[in-house]
Design a protein around this motif. Sequence first.
Motif, PDB file in Angstrom:
ATOM      1  N   GLY A 158      65.321 -21.168  32.477  1.00 12.05           N
ATOM      2  CA  GLY A 158      65.709 -19.897  31.870  1.00 12.05           C
ATOM      3  C   GLY A 158      66.514 -20.173  30.612  1.00 12.05           C
ATOM      4  O   GLY A 158      66.065 -20.870  29.723  1.00 12.05           O
ATOM      5  N   THR A 160      67.240 -19.213  27.691  1.00 10.50           N
ATOM      6  CA  THR A 160      66.979 -18.752  26.330  1.00 10.50           C
ATOM      7  C   THR A 160      67.030 -17.236  26.187  1.00 10.50           C
ATOM      8  O   THR A 160      67.212 -16.734  25.075  1.00 10.50           O
ATOM      9  CB  THR A 160      65.593 -19.219  25.852  1.00 10.50           C
ATOM     10  OG1 THR A 160      64.575 -18.552  26.611  1.00 10.50           O
ATOM     11  CG2 THR A 160      65.440 -20.730  26.000  1.00 10.50           C
ATOM     12  N   HIS A 161      66.825 -16.493  27.267  1.00 10.58           N
ATOM     13  CA  HIS A 161      66.735 -15.027  27.246  1.00 10.58           C
ATOM     14  C   HIS A 161      65.610 -14.541  26.327  1.00 10.58           C
ATOM     15  O   HIS A 161      65.553 -13.361  26.001  1.00 10.58           O
ATOM     16  CB  HIS A 161      68.047 -14.380  26.791  1.00 10.58           C
ATOM     17  CG  HIS A 161      69.182 -14.533  27.756  1.00 10.58           C
ATOM     18  ND1 HIS A 161      70.051 -13.518  28.092  1.00 10.58           N
ATOM     19  CD2 HIS A 161      69.606 -15.607  28.485  1.00 10.58           C
ATOM     20  CE1 HIS A 161      70.955 -13.945  28.946  1.00 10.58           C
ATOM     21  NE2 HIS A 161      70.702 -15.225  29.210  1.00 10.58           N
ATOM     22  N   ASN A 162      64.767 -15.472  25.874  1.00 13.88           N
ATOM     23  CA  ASN A 162      63.760 -15.165  24.843  1.00 13.88           C
ATOM     24  C   ASN A 162      64.422 -14.515  23.631  1.00 13.88           C
ATOM     25  O   ASN A 162      63.838 -13.677  22.943  1.00 13.88           O
ATOM     26  CB  ASN A 162      62.649 -14.263  25.401  1.00 13.88           C
ATOM     27  CG  ASN A 162      61.440 -14.177  24.489  1.00 13.88           C
ATOM     28  OD1 ASN A 162      61.255 -15.020  23.605  1.00 13.88           O
ATOM     29  ND2 ASN A 162      60.616 -13.157  24.690  1.00 13.88           N
ATOM     30  N   ASN A 169      65.764 -13.916  18.677  1.00 11.08           N
ATOM     31  CA  ASN A 169      64.679 -14.718  19.251  1.00 11.08           C
ATOM     32  C   ASN A 169      64.105 -15.690  18.222  1.00 11.08           C
ATOM     33  O   ASN A 169      63.638 -16.773  18.570  1.00 11.08           O
ATOM     34  CB  ASN A 169      63.591 -13.827  19.839  1.00 11.08           C
ATOM     35  CG  ASN A 169      63.052 -12.828  18.836  1.00 11.08           C
ATOM     36  OD1 ASN A 169      63.740 -12.428  17.915  1.00 11.08           O
ATOM     37  ND2 ASN A 169      61.817 -12.421  19.045  1.00 11.08           N
ATOM     38  N   TYR A 180      59.866 -19.208  25.755  1.00 12.70           N
ATOM     39  CA  TYR A 180      59.479 -18.193  26.735  1.00 12.70           C
ATOM     40  C   TYR A 180      58.017 -18.374  27.128  1.00 12.70           C
ATOM     41  O   TYR A 180      57.166 -18.670  26.294  1.00 12.70           O
ATOM     42  CB  TYR A 180      59.670 -16.779  26.167  1.00 12.70           C
ATOM     43  CG  TYR A 180      59.162 -15.701  27.086  1.00 12.70           C
ATOM     44  CD1 TYR A 180      59.795 -15.447  28.303  1.00 12.70           C
ATOM     45  CD2 TYR A 180      58.032 -14.955  26.762  1.00 12.70           C
ATOM     46  CE1 TYR A 180      59.316 -14.481  29.171  1.00 12.70           C
ATOM     47  CE2 TYR A 180      57.550 -13.982  27.621  1.00 12.70           C
ATOM     48  CZ  TYR A 180      58.197 -13.745  28.827  1.00 12.70           C
ATOM     49  OH  TYR A 180      57.715 -12.795  29.691  1.00 12.70           O
ATOM     50  N   TYR A 191      57.429 -23.055  33.065  1.00 14.64           N
ATOM     51  CA  TYR A 191      57.616 -21.629  32.786  1.00 14.64           C
ATOM     52  C   TYR A 191      59.079 -21.389  32.428  1.00 14.64           C
ATOM     53  O   TYR A 191      59.988 -21.736  33.197  1.00 14.64           O
ATOM     54  CB  TYR A 191      57.244 -20.745  33.982  1.00 14.64           C
ATOM     55  CG  TYR A 191      57.267 -19.282  33.590  1.00 14.64           C
ATOM     56  CD1 TYR A 191      56.187 -18.704  32.943  1.00 14.64           C
ATOM     57  CD2 TYR A 191      58.409 -18.503  33.789  1.00 14.64           C
ATOM     58  CE1 TYR A 191      56.218 -17.381  32.529  1.00 14.64           C
ATOM     59  CE2 TYR A 191      58.453 -17.187  33.381  1.00 14.64           C
ATOM     60  CZ  TYR A 191      57.351 -16.626  32.760  1.00 14.64           C
ATOM     61  OH  TYR A 191      57.390 -15.317  32.329  1.00 14.64           O
ATOM     62  N   VAL A 192      59.291 -20.798  31.253  1.00 11.97           N
ATOM     63  CA  VAL A 192      60.628 -20.427  30.799  1.00 11.97           C
ATOM     64  C   VAL A 192      60.749 -18.911  30.912  1.00 11.97           C
ATOM     65  O   VAL A 192      60.002 -18.176  30.261  1.00 11.97           O
ATOM     66  CB  VAL A 192      60.901 -20.870  29.350  1.00 11.97           C
ATOM     67  CG1 VAL A 192      62.332 -20.509  28.952  1.00 11.97           C
ATOM     68  CG2 VAL A 192      60.660 -22.355  29.175  1.00 11.97           C
ATOM     69  N   SER A 193      61.681 -18.463  31.740  1.00 12.39           N
ATOM     70  CA  SER A 193      61.861 -17.030  31.953  1.00 12.39           C
ATOM     71  C   SER A 193      62.790 -16.434  30.889  1.00 12.39           C
ATOM     72  O   SER A 193      63.714 -17.094  30.403  1.00 12.39           O
ATOM     73  CB  SER A 193      62.452 -16.781  33.337  1.00 12.39           C
ATOM     74  OG  SER A 193      62.768 -15.417  33.516  1.00 12.39           O
ATOM     75  N   SER A 194      62.555 -15.179  30.570  1.00 15.94           N
ATOM     76  CA  SER A 194      63.457 -14.454  29.668  1.00 15.94           C
ATOM     77  C   SER A 194      64.721 -14.009  30.387  1.00 15.94           C
ATOM     78  O   SER A 194      65.658 -13.517  29.765  1.00 15.94           O
ATOM     79  CB  SER A 194      62.752 -13.227  29.072  1.00 15.94           C
ATOM     80  OG  SER A 194      62.397 -12.317  30.098  1.00 15.94           O
ATOM     81  N   THR A 207      62.514  -7.844  23.781  1.00 14.11           N
ATOM     82  CA  THR A 207      62.356  -8.692  24.965  1.00 14.11           C
ATOM     83  C   THR A 207      62.608  -7.820  26.193  1.00 14.11           C
ATOM     84  O   THR A 207      63.038  -6.668  26.075  1.00 14.11           O
ATOM     85  CB  THR A 207      63.338  -9.875  24.961  1.00 14.11           C
ATOM     86  OG1 THR A 207      64.676  -9.371  25.082  1.00 14.11           O
ATOM     87  CG2 THR A 207      63.212 -10.689  23.691  1.00 14.11           C
TER      88      THR A 207
END
Length: 222
Positions: A158, A160-162, A169, A180, A191-194, A207
């Motif tokens: 996670g 990054t929060h996108n 962003n 993301y 997988y990178v979650s927002s 986002t």
Amino acid sequence: SPKIKHQCSLIFVSDIHLGSNPKKHLEKICGKINTLTYDYLLVGGDLFDSSAFEITDLEPFKTNQEPILFVTGNHEYYVQNHADKVAKLVDYNIRLLDNEAIIIDELNVIGISDNQSSKTQSEIAKSLVRENKFNLLMVHQPSIWASTPESIDLMLSGHTHNGQIFPFNLLVRLQFATVYGTYQKLNSKLYVSSGSGTWGPRMRLGTQNEIVQISLLPKNTN
């Protein structure tokens, strides 16, 4: 994956940021999770982020029926007496994976803590791989993606929060190569979650918060 013989369903959430976000935000998240069918709930760090967080804010997790696995993010370490709070997670059905792995049937779930260098994280991940298992690596920041072992089948992150709010962003993309969504190298996926919450302003622009459901399926090798 050919390593999977029986379908397994996972829920992944990260960056809930209790403290910046109130208990009722977690109640909403758990309410949505409880409408889904899954085997394990994975929490990818930044569960809480400030001294405004009270351990009782985690009460909504007691409504979740399935096991919960957790790795720390950077914000947990900013909180006063954070070690005491982390130690009490077990009272809420939350198991901390602190640079360790747990084998669950065909899965080898590796949890790496955030408070160490990327090099150390990569070395720990390599030491915990099990070649005959589906290796799932959970680490808060996606920084080590390029140096993860080839034997990692799935990495979840996670942080990054996108970007959370446009145009941040765009700035986040200057810091992280993986911001993301889904990425792949050879047989490994990331997988990178927002994230499931916000930090700073309680808003998003461009986002969205998310709860991620992942199905691991058998692959016919014939």
